[in-house]
Design an enzyme around this catalytic site. Structure first.
Site, PDB file in Angstrom:
ATOM      1  N   LYS A 178      -7.363   9.817  -5.719  1.00 55.13           N
ATOM      2  CA  LYS A 178      -5.983   9.374  -6.042  1.00 55.13           C
ATOM      3  C   LYS A 178      -5.194  10.538  -6.988  1.00 55.13           C
ATOM      4  O   LYS A 178      -4.303  10.934  -6.661  1.00 55.13           O
ATOM      5  CB  LYS A 178      -6.075   8.046  -6.630  1.00 55.13           C
ATOM      6  CG  LYS A 178      -4.530   7.610  -6.988  1.00 55.13           C
ATOM      7  CD  LYS A 178      -4.490   6.259  -7.603  1.00 55.13           C
ATOM      8  CE  LYS A 178      -3.230   5.383  -7.865  1.00 55.13           C
ATOM      9  NZ  LYS A 178      -3.088   4.245  -8.102  1.00 55.13           N
ATOM     10  N   LEU A 182       4.353   7.114  -8.734  1.00 57.80           N
ATOM     11  CA  LEU A 182       3.620   8.070  -9.412  1.00 57.80           C
ATOM     12  C   LEU A 182       3.787   9.438  -8.593  1.00 57.80           C
ATOM     13  O   LEU A 182       3.920  10.484  -9.493  1.00 57.80           O
ATOM     14  CB  LEU A 182       2.086   7.491  -9.500  1.00 57.80           C
ATOM     15  CG  LEU A 182       0.928   8.554 -10.006  1.00 57.80           C
ATOM     16  CD1 LEU A 182       1.414   8.816 -11.453  1.00 57.80           C
ATOM     17  CD2 LEU A 182      -0.447   7.867  -9.905  1.00 57.80           C
ATOM     18  N   LYS A 192      15.622 -19.880   2.517  1.00 57.82           N
ATOM     19  CA  LYS A 192      14.241 -20.431   2.262  1.00 57.82           C
ATOM     20  C   LYS A 192      13.846 -20.506   3.786  1.00 57.82           C
ATOM     21  O   LYS A 192      14.511 -21.234   4.391  1.00 57.82           O
ATOM     22  CB  LYS A 192      14.179 -21.628   1.752  1.00 57.82           C
ATOM     23  CG  LYS A 192      12.777 -21.954   1.447  1.00 57.82           C
ATOM     24  CD  LYS A 192      12.763 -23.635   0.681  1.00 57.82           C
ATOM     25  CE  LYS A 192      11.370 -24.096   0.786  1.00 57.82           C
ATOM     26  NZ  LYS A 192      11.345 -25.200  -0.186  1.00 57.82           N
ATOM     27  N   ASN A 242       0.832  -9.574  -7.357  1.00 59.46           N
ATOM     28  CA  ASN A 242      -0.622  -9.299  -7.895  1.00 59.46           C
ATOM     29  C   ASN A 242      -0.845  -9.992  -9.099  1.00 59.46           C
ATOM     30  O   ASN A 242      -0.160 -10.756  -9.635  1.00 59.46           O
ATOM     31  CB  ASN A 242      -1.110  -7.874  -7.940  1.00 59.46           C
ATOM     32  CG  ASN A 242      -0.080  -7.167  -8.776  1.00 59.46           C
ATOM     33  OD1 ASN A 242      -0.064  -7.328 -10.016  1.00 59.46           O
ATOM     34  ND2 ASN A 242       0.589  -6.210  -8.379  1.00 59.46           N
ATOM     35  N   LYS A 270      -1.975  12.412  -5.713  1.00 58.81           N
ATOM     36  CA  LYS A 270      -0.657  11.839  -6.305  1.00 58.81           C
ATOM     37  C   LYS A 270      -0.141  13.024  -7.018  1.00 58.81           C
ATOM     38  O   LYS A 270       1.121  13.247  -7.190  1.00 58.81           O
ATOM     39  CB  LYS A 270      -0.883  10.699  -7.169  1.00 58.81           C
ATOM     40  CG  LYS A 270      -1.157   9.493  -6.657  1.00 58.81           C
ATOM     41  CD  LYS A 270      -0.515   8.808  -5.919  1.00 58.81           C
ATOM     42  CE  LYS A 270      -1.083   7.465  -5.261  1.00 58.81           C
ATOM     43  NZ  LYS A 270       0.010   6.685  -4.564  1.00 58.81           N
ATOM     44  N   ASP A 327       2.122  -1.935  -3.198  1.00 57.39           N
ATOM     45  CA  ASP A 327       2.434  -0.839  -2.023  1.00 57.39           C
ATOM     46  C   ASP A 327       3.258  -0.977  -0.850  1.00 57.39           C
ATOM     47  O   ASP A 327       3.885  -0.212  -0.265  1.00 57.39           O
ATOM     48  CB  ASP A 327       0.916  -0.510  -1.462  1.00 57.39           C
ATOM     49  CG  ASP A 327      -0.160   0.072  -2.303  1.00 57.39           C
ATOM     50  OD1 ASP A 327       0.471   0.700  -3.340  1.00 57.39           O
ATOM     51  OD2 ASP A 327      -1.266  -0.252  -2.211  1.00 57.39           O
ATOM     52  N   PRO A 342       8.309   2.723  -2.389  1.00 61.03           N
ATOM     53  CA  PRO A 342       8.427   4.321  -2.705  1.00 61.03           C
ATOM     54  C   PRO A 342       7.252   4.337  -3.654  1.00 61.03           C
ATOM     55  O   PRO A 342       6.626   3.542  -4.275  1.00 61.03           O
ATOM     56  CB  PRO A 342       9.612   4.250  -3.702  1.00 61.03           C
ATOM     57  CG  PRO A 342       9.807   2.744  -4.012  1.00 61.03           C
ATOM     58  CD  PRO A 342       9.609   1.897  -2.530  1.00 61.03           C
ATOM     59  N   PHE A 355      -2.691   5.278 -13.019  1.00 63.49           N
ATOM     60  CA  PHE A 355      -3.723   4.087 -13.339  1.00 63.49           C
ATOM     61  C   PHE A 355      -4.225   3.875 -11.856  1.00 63.49           C
ATOM     62  O   PHE A 355      -3.304   3.700 -10.985  1.00 63.49           O
ATOM     63  CB  PHE A 355      -3.179   2.663 -13.967  1.00 63.49           C
ATOM     64  CG  PHE A 355      -3.216   2.704 -15.353  1.00 63.49           C
ATOM     65  CD1 PHE A 355      -4.058   1.991 -16.302  1.00 63.49           C
ATOM     66  CD2 PHE A 355      -2.618   3.804 -15.933  1.00 63.49           C
ATOM     67  CE1 PHE A 355      -4.194   2.063 -17.473  1.00 63.49           C
ATOM     68  CE2 PHE A 355      -2.390   3.700 -17.481  1.00 63.49           C
ATOM     69  CZ  PHE A 355      -3.226   3.015 -18.277  1.00 63.49           C
TER      70      PHE A 355
END
Length: 397
Positions: free
Chosen positions: A337, A307, A286, A208, A341, A276, A304, A323
């Site tokens: 969330k 948090l 490759k 990301n 969590k 995620d 996994p 976060f």
């Protein structure tokens, strides 16, 4: 408060130098001892006679002092103090420190020391806001240098804005915190940061856009308040801060294992942008085009939930902060969330492409807690980190 502590005070060349006379008095009143170093420019604003009389100590000014340097005086001065304080820390002094220059006594002392350094910046508002100064400050924070101020107000030049040196009483508090460990002394805080890289094959991976800047700033801010920080970082584009325990990982599973190994802790701040999903059928070689025009079929497995695992685990820290990077309905998604969590706080932000927050220098967050949603104004990520670190210290108190 400072009984028996030795402060090496480097006085830079700015109009705020006159405030250091009061600072010397306050340090002595608190039981500390001051050894003053007066730069050439600093001597244009305060005299060696006044500084030496108040400090009850010799004023050091010259690098090439034959008597002192026969005993390697610049090494002895830099190592015999418990803390080095630079006040006022001018733009020039900050630049020398960030660049590792050693061209006069002050800069040589700062480069030769193995003790903590606290700077109190003071300069014109334009100089303070200049990208070069901010780059230098970011470098110094990353090296573990402590910063107090500057304040905002009217300048000697007539302009208004940030750049006024912090008041002597505030600098004294920062000195006491640096020597006494600060409000988080004795606390262990785990901070996760950066992205994770989930391999597709030995060459390619899924990632990301997280730079790791906010997590890095948080680790530095918590360190500055005296915490022992375990910094678990993915492959971020910013270097980790100095003075923290760095654990480098690549994947979400490696990060989960590193966090588990770091427990127990007083607080956990999960700032990392953890993937995620991972590729369940990652190739050991490759992947190559076979001429059929068909893309390889990738199978995904859930990573996994670090948090949730920490929040609901048997070694749950007293405070767990998550976060939430969202692009729509930020507060609603972050609130849900937090409940899902099981963490105490969620720091939520809008990372839509137009905001420039993910990978940028600023952040605009909303702190979600049991008390509700508290929106913070957009500010630099370092400022967000210091504000959140102060909240964490208050919560653990």
């Amino acid at each position: 408060m400072l009984a028996g502590k030795r402060i090496l005070l480097i006085i830079g060349g700015g109009i705020a130098a006159y405030k250091t006379l009061e600072l010397i008095r306050l340090v002595q009143k608190a039981g500390g001892m001051v050894t003053p170093v007066l730069t050439r420019a600093g001597a244009e604003f305060v005299t060696p006679l006044s500084v030496g009389a108040l400090a009850k100590s010799k004023v050091h000014a010259a690098l090439f002092d034959l008597t002192a340097e026969a005993e390697m005086g610049h090494i002895e001065l830099s190592r015999s103090a418990d803390l080095l304080v630079v006040a006022p820390a001018t733009a020039d002094l900050l630049a020398k420190m960030a660049g590792g220059r050693a061209e006069d006594l002050a800069s040589t002392l700062l480069l030769a020391t193995d003790k903590r350094v606290l700077v109190a910046p003071a300069m014109n508002v334009r100089m303070w806001q200049h990208p070069a100064t901010q780059r230098n400050l970011a470098t110094l924070r990353g090296d573990g240098v402590l910063v107090v101020g500057p304040d905002e107000g009217e300048m000697a030049c007539g302009e208004y804005g940030p750049g006024r040196m912090a008041e002597p009483a505030v600098i004294l508090e920062a000195i006491a915190a640096a020597l006494g460990g600060g409000p988080l002394a004795g606390r262990h805080v785990i901070v996760t940061s950066g992205p994770t890289h989930e391999p597709i094959d030995p060459v390619r991976y899924i990632a990301n856009r997280s730079s790791g800047a906010q997590g890095t700033a948080l680790a530095a801010a918590l360190r500055d308040l005296g915490a022992r920080v375990t910094f678990v970082t993915g492959p971020a584009s910013v270097p980790p801060p100095g003075g923290v325990g760095v654990v480098r990982v690549e994947t979400a599973r490696e990060m989960a294992a590193a966090v588990a190994a770091a427990l127990p802790a007083d607080a956990a701040v999960m700032a990392a942008a953890v993937a995620d999903w991972r590729v369940a059928n990652a190739s050991g070689q490759k992947l190559k085009k076979d001429g059929s025009g068909k893309a390889p079929a990738l199978e995904f497995a859930e990573n996994p939930d670090i948090l949730a695992t920490v929040s609901k685990g048997p070694q749950r820290p007293r405070l767990v902060v998550g976060f939430a990077a969202e692009t729509t309905d930020v507060v609603a998604h972050a609130t849900a969330k937090r409940a899902r969590k099981g963490c105490d706080w969620i720091v939520a932000n809008d990372v839509s492409p137009g905001t420039g927050i993910m990978g940028g220098a600023e952040n605009a967050v909303t702190l979600i807690s049991e008390a509700g949603a508290e929106e913070w104004l957009r500010m630099g990520k370092d400022e967000v980190a210091r504000k959140l670190a102060a909240r964490i210290a208050e919560a653990l108190r």
